[in-house]
Design a protein around this motif. Sequence first.
Motif, short mmCIF file in Angstrom:
data_model
loop_
_atom_site.label_atom_id
_atom_site.label_comp_id
_atom_site.label_asym_id
_atom_site.label_seq_id
_atom_site.Cartn_x
_atom_site.Cartn_y
_atom_site.Cartn_z
N ALA A 22 -2.90 37.58 9.39
CA ALA A 22 -3.30 36.89 8.17
C ALA A 22 -3.14 37.79 6.96
O ALA A 22 -2.93 37.34 5.85
CB ALA A 22 -4.74 36.42 8.28
N ALA A 24 -0.79 40.07 6.61
CA ALA A 24 0.65 40.30 6.44
C ALA A 24 1.00 41.77 6.55
O ALA A 24 0.40 42.63 5.92
CB ALA A 24 1.15 39.75 5.12
N GLY A 39 2.27 36.35 7.86
CA GLY A 39 1.14 36.21 6.96
C GLY A 39 1.52 35.30 5.81
O GLY A 39 2.53 34.62 5.84
N GLU A 40 0.73 35.31 4.77
CA GLU A 40 0.99 34.42 3.64
C GLU A 40 2.31 34.75 2.97
O GLU A 40 2.95 33.90 2.37
CB GLU A 40 -0.16 34.46 2.65
N GLU A 41 2.73 36.02 3.02
CA GLU A 41 4.01 36.39 2.42
C GLU A 41 5.18 35.86 3.25
O GLU A 41 6.29 35.69 2.73
CB GLU A 41 4.12 37.90 2.29
N ASP A 42 4.98 35.67 4.52
CA ASP A 42 6.03 35.16 5.40
C ASP A 42 5.36 34.31 6.47
O ASP A 42 4.86 34.83 7.46
CB ASP A 42 6.81 36.30 6.03
N ARG A 43 5.33 33.01 6.25
CA ARG A 43 4.70 32.11 7.20
C ARG A 43 5.63 31.74 8.35
O ARG A 43 5.25 31.00 9.25
CB ARG A 43 4.21 30.85 6.48
N HIS A 210 7.96 32.30 15.42
CA HIS A 210 7.80 32.73 14.03
C HIS A 210 9.13 33.13 13.41
O HIS A 210 9.53 32.61 12.38
CB HIS A 210 6.83 33.90 13.93
N ALA A 258 -9.61 39.57 9.31
CA ALA A 258 -8.92 38.28 9.15
C ALA A 258 -8.32 37.87 10.49
O ALA A 258 -7.95 38.73 11.31
CB ALA A 258 -7.83 38.40 8.10
N PRO A 262 -3.42 32.86 12.40
CA PRO A 262 -3.86 31.87 11.41
C PRO A 262 -3.39 30.47 11.81
O PRO A 262 -2.53 30.32 12.68
CB PRO A 262 -3.18 32.35 10.12
N PHE A 264 -1.35 28.21 10.67
CA PHE A 264 0.06 27.85 10.67
C PHE A 264 0.78 28.45 11.87
O PHE A 264 1.75 27.88 12.37
CB PHE A 264 0.75 28.28 9.36
#
Length: 279
Positions: A22, A24, A39-43, A210, A258, A262, A264
């Motif tokens: 989470a 990243a 993570g949020e930078e690369d889902r 991923h 975290a 996550p 996603f």
Amino acid sequence: MSAPETDAPGGHAPSGHPLDLAAAASLDGDDGDRGFVVGEEDRGTPASTWQAWRPDLPELAFDDWRRVVVIAAHPDDDVLGVGGLLARLADRGTEVIGVQLTDGTAAYPDSPTLSPSELGRVRVAEARRAYARLGLAPPLRCELQDGRLGEHEDAIAERLRPLFRPGDRWLVPWRHDQHPDHEAAGRAAARVCTRSAGGELWEYPVWMWHWAHPTGSGLGWDSAYLHHLTPAQRDHKRRAACEFRSQLRPLSPHPADAPVVPPFAFERLVSPRELVFRG
């Protein structure tokens, strides 16, 4: 599913400290030129992209499977990878033996909430509950060091060798999953379960969902098979996977706590289809 590593020993990814999914972090492969961020930078590739994929791949046939050994590098890899298949095998009366090489102690290296040993106890308990939901006996434990399986492939092979019987089907982590522990576990298992010895090797991906894409080349689709889940079977797998609360929910509000998986990432792993590669 512990997190991948980067520069030093740790949990789930190429060689180093475990990756907090989470938060990243970059992921560098063993060969130095592969890598990805989770993570949020690369889902990663969205679950919707995989669900829209309609590959011309054969359906996995397992009617003649009598004894199955499933190897996992970390306590949740097997359930997230092929939990639906494991449940169906158990329901058919197939003998299924689970083997988990580590207790996943390196998933939260900087956690202010749980020490590695405390985390290990939590994850072992989660795996037992998940296996029970799938109708399986508790997995065997090897208690090897999370993040360092690549340093002990000979020892892993020797530990696994007594489990092998001719006619076995082995489900093992994919040897190209871009996680050093997964790849080491797959390589060690492949040395034991070979066609020449009378075994049949099948490899399941975890991280592939991923970093890969359905249109990607060089992934070995010619050796891939699908296992489709009914809505009820998918729900069954999801309920088992949800037992891994330590990986799916924050341990605390602290950034180091975290969740490792996550939402996603979780949705990719509980899709209506599972995929295995013939080893």
